[in-house]
Write a protein that holds these residues in place. Structure first.
Motif, PDB file in Angstrom:
ATOM      1  N   ARG A 250       1.060  -0.987  -0.138  1.00 19.97           N
ATOM      2  CA  ARG A 250       0.416  -0.013   0.223  1.00 19.97           C
ATOM      3  C   ARG A 250       1.137   1.558   0.341  1.00 19.97           C
ATOM      4  NH1 ARG A 250      -3.626  -3.490  -1.121  1.00 19.97           N
ATOM      5  NH2 ARG A 250      -5.662  -3.485  -0.032  1.00 19.97           N
ATOM      6  N   HIS A 251       2.433   1.155  -0.350  1.00 18.18           N
ATOM      7  CA  HIS A 251       3.059   2.256  -0.743  1.00 18.18           C
ATOM      8  C   HIS A 251       3.957   1.669  -1.897  1.00 18.18           C
ATOM      9  CE1 HIS A 251       5.954   5.624   1.209  1.00 18.18           C
ATOM     10  NE2 HIS A 251       5.109   5.726   2.255  1.00 18.18           N
ATOM     11  N   PHE A 252       4.318   3.244  -2.470  1.00 24.34           N
ATOM     12  CA  PHE A 252       5.394   2.915  -3.328  1.00 24.34           C
ATOM     13  C   PHE A 252       6.438   3.632  -2.834  1.00 24.34           C
ATOM     14  CE2 PHE A 252       1.779   4.232  -6.384  1.00 24.34           C
ATOM     15  CZ  PHE A 252       2.461   3.282  -7.457  1.00 24.34           C
ATOM     16  N   SER A 253       7.101   3.024  -1.812  1.00 25.66           N
ATOM     17  CA  SER A 253       8.750   3.448  -1.822  1.00 25.66           C
ATOM     18  C   SER A 253       8.554   1.620  -0.934  1.00 25.66           C
ATOM     19  CB  SER A 253       8.399   4.523  -0.380  1.00 25.66           C
ATOM     20  OG  SER A 253       8.110   5.687  -1.354  1.00 25.66           O
ATOM     21  N   ARG A 254       7.657   1.843  -0.089  1.00 29.95           N
ATOM     22  CA  ARG A 254       8.238   0.233   0.373  1.00 29.95           C
ATOM     23  C   ARG A 254       8.138  -1.130  -0.248  1.00 29.95           C
ATOM     24  NH1 ARG A 254       4.533   2.820   4.303  1.00 29.95           N
ATOM     25  NH2 ARG A 254       2.682   1.221   3.648  1.00 29.95           N
ATOM     26  N   ALA A 255       7.225  -0.764  -1.844  1.00 31.56           N
ATOM     27  CA  ALA A 255       7.314  -1.698  -2.337  1.00 31.56           C
ATOM     28  C   ALA A 255       8.691  -1.641  -3.386  1.00 31.56           C
ATOM     29  CB  ALA A 255       6.117  -1.494  -3.576  1.00 31.56           C
ATOM     30  N   ALA A 256       9.098  -0.056  -3.043  1.00 29.85           N
ATOM     31  CA  ALA A 256      10.332  -0.216  -4.292  1.00 29.85           C
ATOM     32  C   ALA A 256      11.582  -1.370  -3.306  1.00 29.85           C
ATOM     33  CB  ALA A 256      10.649   1.026  -4.875  1.00 29.85           C
ATOM     34  N   ILE A 257      11.462  -0.504  -2.424  1.00 29.81           N
ATOM     35  CA  ILE A 257      12.153  -1.302  -1.590  1.00 29.81           C
ATOM     36  C   ILE A 257      12.490  -3.226  -1.315  1.00 29.81           C
ATOM     37  CG2 ILE A 257      12.609  -1.325   0.857  1.00 29.81           C
ATOM     38  CD1 ILE A 257      12.732   1.394   1.553  1.00 29.81           C
ATOM     39  N   ARG A 258      11.151  -3.467  -1.567  1.00 26.74           N
ATOM     40  CA  ARG A 258      11.196  -4.791  -0.898  1.00 26.74           C
ATOM     41  C   ARG A 258      11.114  -5.033  -3.029  1.00 26.74           C
ATOM     42  NH1 ARG A 258       5.010  -7.367  -0.775  1.00 26.74           N
ATOM     43  NH2 ARG A 258       4.873  -8.791  -2.250  1.00 26.74           N
TER      44      ARG A 258
ATOM     45  N   PRO B 260      11.310   5.366  -9.296  1.00 24.16           N
ATOM     46  CA  PRO B 260      10.242   5.984 -10.824  1.00 24.16           C
ATOM     47  C   PRO B 260      10.052   4.729 -11.302  1.00 24.16           C
ATOM     48  CG  PRO B 260      11.943   7.375  -9.648  1.00 24.16           C
ATOM     49  CD  PRO B 260      11.999   6.213  -8.854  1.00 24.16           C
ATOM     50  N   PRO B 261      10.659   3.694 -11.803  1.00 22.59           N
ATOM     51  CA  PRO B 261      10.595   2.546 -12.712  1.00 22.59           C
ATOM     52  C   PRO B 261       9.342   1.807 -12.394  1.00 22.59           C
ATOM     53  CG  PRO B 261      13.251   2.951 -11.695  1.00 22.59           C
ATOM     54  CD  PRO B 261      12.096   2.963 -11.031  1.00 22.59           C
ATOM     55  N   LEU B 262       8.982   1.551 -10.830  1.00 26.01           N
ATOM     56  CA  LEU B 262       8.017   0.941 -10.700  1.00 26.01           C
ATOM     57  C   LEU B 262       7.320   1.748 -10.754  1.00 26.01           C
ATOM     58  CD1 LEU B 262       6.732  -0.800  -8.602  1.00 26.01           C
ATOM     59  CD2 LEU B 262       7.018   0.120  -6.641  1.00 26.01           C
ATOM     60  N   SER B 263       6.875   2.991 -10.771  1.00 27.35           N
ATOM     61  CA  SER B 263       6.094   4.206 -10.939  1.00 27.35           C
ATOM     62  C   SER B 263       5.408   4.299 -12.392  1.00 27.35           C
ATOM     63  CB  SER B 263       5.990   5.751 -10.619  1.00 27.35           C
ATOM     64  OG  SER B 263       6.323   5.849  -9.126  1.00 27.35           O
ATOM     65  N   TYR B 264       6.705   4.096 -12.889  1.00 30.36           N
ATOM     66  CA  TYR B 264       6.401   3.436 -14.540  1.00 30.36           C
ATOM     67  C   TYR B 264       5.777   2.559 -14.629  1.00 30.36           C
ATOM     68  CZ  TYR B 264       7.031   3.828 -19.843  1.00 30.36           C
ATOM     69  OH  TYR B 264       6.945   3.170 -20.637  1.00 30.36           O
TER      70      TYR B 264
END
Length: 307
Positions: free
Chosen positions: A18-26, A32-36
């Protein structure tokens, strides 16, 4: 619609965190690549999947559906990958095995137990066939492995000797000689004989016939059958006497007596399999045969008639 597994994994991470930053770390990537990637996935499915706020991310109705289906798709993809790898390594599939009835008393049950233990995900399909039919089935690719009485095999088929054992006389228990510990074949010169059919195995027919001729008589052959157990069954019914491989004495067939006699001939059993176009599963099965019958000879390919 392109449901790239990589995009689905990214989406699942965001949905669960439920969070982009935590998901990117995981995921061990930058944000930015995750959001794209999530925007690319939304474009592919043609629906908005996430409702973004300044503090967290919520799934839309479409996002909830995709999350559930994405988990299923990735799990199925992993199962397919595992299955393909197991098939490629010979640990999964179907093994078509032919056998002659006497192999039930020559180590086949123990071999099948070892196969089930070593290859638990393999389906073993057993078919009882005479030696000639097995050789032809292996040559045509209809059997993966066969267990036969020793016969010449054609090009394209490999054979390995498994064991050799003497022949014995099989008598009905009512026969006057049934109580003997040993006898001479000449004692049976006047008896009717039950033979293994010439059409099913010319080599066995000729072997048994030559033993009688060497003993000084031509046997009176009243019945010919295509399986050794059928030979012994007819003998048990008093329909004749026979000469059979010693392993049949372990059949426990009521009404029969098995008696030794002097001779040099041996009943040899063989394993056969295709020379070419073998699967990893077949190779594993052949290796198990060699392990189960360690004293067996190396495989050979011989041209000639099969019977």
């Amino acid at each position: 619609m392109d449901l790239d597994p990589r995009l689905l994994r990214y989406f699942i991470a965001v949905a669960e965190e439920r969070h982009f930053s935590r998901a990117a770390i995981r995921l061990h990537i930058s944000q930015p690549p995750l959001s794209y990637a999530i925007r690319q996935l939304e474009d592919n499915v043609g629906a908005r999947l996430l409702a973004r706020t300044s503090r967290h991310v919520e799934l839309t109705d479409a996002g909830h559906v995709l999350y559930r289906e994405a988990l299923t798709l990735l799990r199925q993809a992993e199962e397919v990958r595992t299955l393909v790898q197991r098939v490629d390594s010979g640990l999964h599939g179907r093994l078509r095995i032919g056998f002659v009835g006497s192999m039930l008393y020559r180590g086949l049950p123990a071999l099948l137990t070892a196969m089930r233990t070593t290859l638990p995900d393999v389906e073993h399909v057993l078919t009882e066939l005479n030696s000639h039919d097995q050789i032809e089935s292996v040559r045509r690719g209809e059997l993966d492995l066969g267990f036969i009485h020793a016969n010449p095999v054609p090009e394209g088929v490999l054979a390995r000797d498994l064991m050799a054992e003497p022949f014995v006389v099989c008598l009905p228990e009512s026969h006057p000689l049934a109580g003997q510990e040993s006898l001479s074949l000449t004692d049976l010169a006047e008896d009717d004989f039950v033979f293994f059919a010439r059409a099913a195995s010319p080599s066995y027919y000729e072997t048994v016939l030559s033993m009688c001729v060497s003993a000084g008589f031509m046997p009176v052959i009243r019945h010919e059958v295509r399986h050794w157990l059928s030979v012994a069954s007819l003998v048990s019914q008093g329909l004749g006497v026979s000469i059979v491989p010693a392993c049949l004495s372990r059949s426990g067939l009521a009404g029969t007596r098995f008696i030794a006699f002097e001779h040099e001939a041996r009943s040899v059993s063989q394993a056969i399999w295709p020379t070419l176009a073998r699967s990893p599963l077949q190779d594993k099965a052949v290796a198990l045969v060699a392990r189960q019958f360690p004293s067996s000879a190396p495989p050979v390919s011989m041209s000639g008639g099969a019977g």
